[in-house]
Design a protein around this motif. Sequence first.
Motif, short mmCIF file in Angstrom:
data_model
loop_
_atom_site.label_atom_id
_atom_site.label_comp_id
_atom_site.label_asym_id
_atom_site.label_seq_id
_atom_site.Cartn_x
_atom_site.Cartn_y
_atom_site.Cartn_z
N GLU A 1 -7.69 -6.28 -1.20
CA GLU A 1 -7.73 -5.02 -0.46
C GLU A 1 -6.80 -5.13 0.74
O GLU A 1 -6.79 -6.12 1.46
CB GLU A 1 -9.15 -4.71 0.00
CG GLU A 1 -10.10 -4.38 -1.14
CD GLU A 1 -11.47 -3.93 -0.65
OE1 GLU A 1 -12.33 -3.71 -1.52
OE2 GLU A 1 -11.65 -3.81 0.58
N ILE A 2 -6.00 -4.09 0.97
CA ILE A 2 -5.00 -4.09 2.04
C ILE A 2 -5.52 -3.30 3.23
O ILE A 2 -5.97 -2.17 3.08
CB ILE A 2 -3.67 -3.50 1.54
CG1 ILE A 2 -3.12 -4.35 0.37
CG2 ILE A 2 -2.65 -3.41 2.66
CD1 ILE A 2 -1.88 -3.79 -0.26
N ASN B 1 0.16 -5.38 7.85
CA ASN B 1 -0.99 -5.22 6.97
C ASN B 1 -1.48 -6.58 6.50
O ASN B 1 -0.68 -7.50 6.29
CB ASN B 1 -0.61 -4.37 5.75
CG ASN B 1 0.05 -3.07 6.14
OD1 ASN B 1 -0.62 -2.08 6.39
ND2 ASN B 1 1.38 -3.07 6.22
N GLN C 1 0.82 -1.21 0.00
CA GLN C 1 0.00 0.00 0.00
C GLN C 1 0.86 1.26 0.00
O GLN C 1 0.52 2.26 -0.64
CB GLN C 1 -0.92 -0.03 1.22
CG GLN C 1 -2.08 0.94 1.16
CD GLN C 1 -3.09 0.66 2.25
OE1 GLN C 1 -2.74 0.43 3.39
NE2 GLN C 1 -4.37 0.65 1.90
#
Length: 553
Positions: free
Chosen positions: A373-374, A367, A340
Amino acid sequence: MEPLGRAQVLLQCDLCQSTVLQSHCEICQINLCRDCVGEHLSDSSQRHNVIPYKYRFPAPYYPKCPDHNTHCEFYCEECDIPVCSTCKSSDKHHGHIFTDVLKKVHSKRKELEHDFEELEVRINPTFEEITLDFNSEKTKFENHYENLTTAVTEQEKNFQREINIIVKKQKSEIDEMKNKHLVALNEHSEEIKHITSDIKQSILDLKKILDSDDVSLISAYKSRNDEFRCLPPKVNVSLPRFSPNQIDTEQLHQTFGSLSAISITKEAHSNTLETPEAASCPQAKPLLDAAEVITSIQTKFTILQNVSCLSDNEIWTHGMENIMKLYNLRGEIIKSIKTQSGNNPRDITVTRNGDLVYVDIEISTVNIVKNKEIQEIIRVRGWKLHNICGTTTGDLLVTMDSDFREHARVVRYSGSTEKQIIQFDSNGKSLYSHGYTKDIVENRNLDICVADYEAKAVVVVNQAGIFRFRYTGHRPFTSEPFDFIGITTDSQSRILTSDRRNNCIHILDQNGQLLLYIDNCNLHLPWGLSVDNRDHLFVAECHSHRVKKIKYT
């Protein structure tokens, strides 16, 4: 521990009566100073259990005898109850076997601790995992039925689209036939109008001749009645008809598509969980005399660092780039995930639910990747995060150094909540060196194992964080320093650690005894390690950029 007041009395050793106590013998129920511990333990006539004083249990509470209002200091094995000295000598317990009530309590406490540990560590997490799996399956089936409904709706639109095309085509054909019919009728109407006009003109001409005595007009007259007697042909049109086909419901259903029948079954679990001993010791798999490479996968990293098994056939990898890649055993990239922040990940792991978790050392975060999706789940200040692993209970273990590299520790997290800090041994000395990477793994026996690169050692503590052993290698193997940089564990609680400098893998038993070296698989700078469910070892080679799958059992 004793309650603290404004003024405290220094407790003294029960043996020498002069030195401040530091230890406590649970069996003998006496307090000891450091110097008297050895003297006390030298009495081999009975068993001892010396612990730090602050961890002692409170003074034992003897139950009172309901018949004699005295303390019950004995335990009747026959009646399975505590008894006082008076009851012991009574006819009621004649011939019975008695033990010391404290020893019995101690034995019972061990059973309680065993039950507590099994409930907390194995049974409850198992049921929590079943609940998580159930909820996951419930979400999957809800999504599945939603997808089914979407598919049927899409087919409805397809059918409606085809019907609209058919209707539009037939309406167009109707308009075309109608236009042809109108053209034919209009042509016929014009022909009749023309003839009618000629007939009317002939009537006017005849009337004019008849009203005149002009011989020339009468002699010039030519009759057209024969022409007018021939009536124009009639226009016959076979009007089109629409013949709707009878709807064959069964054929329509088959054409539209069908749903397979639902099948609901229950797959029974075993009635009871294995005992902890059985669970920690699956069927033994002997080590091979010579390990062998089964598969070698070429990755696309310039420097490959770590590997983590998602399944027996898929592995997550990362290197000195801001991307993590999922490979199958054919060397094909299944999925790629960019970090990210754009920073390189320091370490990766796969949770028991199959989610990818990575450490971002630059911003000190952990994370998790869910459906590409992070989500940030852990962020710390004042510490640099290094390596991470998941546990059987779903917790995360993270190694870290303080910002100024003065301290190092292992922290256990449940979600984003800090649950446990492991930093010092019983003497207050740091367990881990501060500095470079410290790979970590939870063993099957719940030990926490760290490959401490700077210390050139494997450091192992138990689940409570109490030091068990330190492995620093065996010099007869090589004169080169050991570079323990990667670590993993298998179903037999064996510990496998990569020795990057010596291009080999050390295999230890759960007590730190060297069992075997893997040094015959042409390893070149091995770094990250991971073991799949079948005890196949995956080794990430740093500069060759390869992941090798090795059979060693």
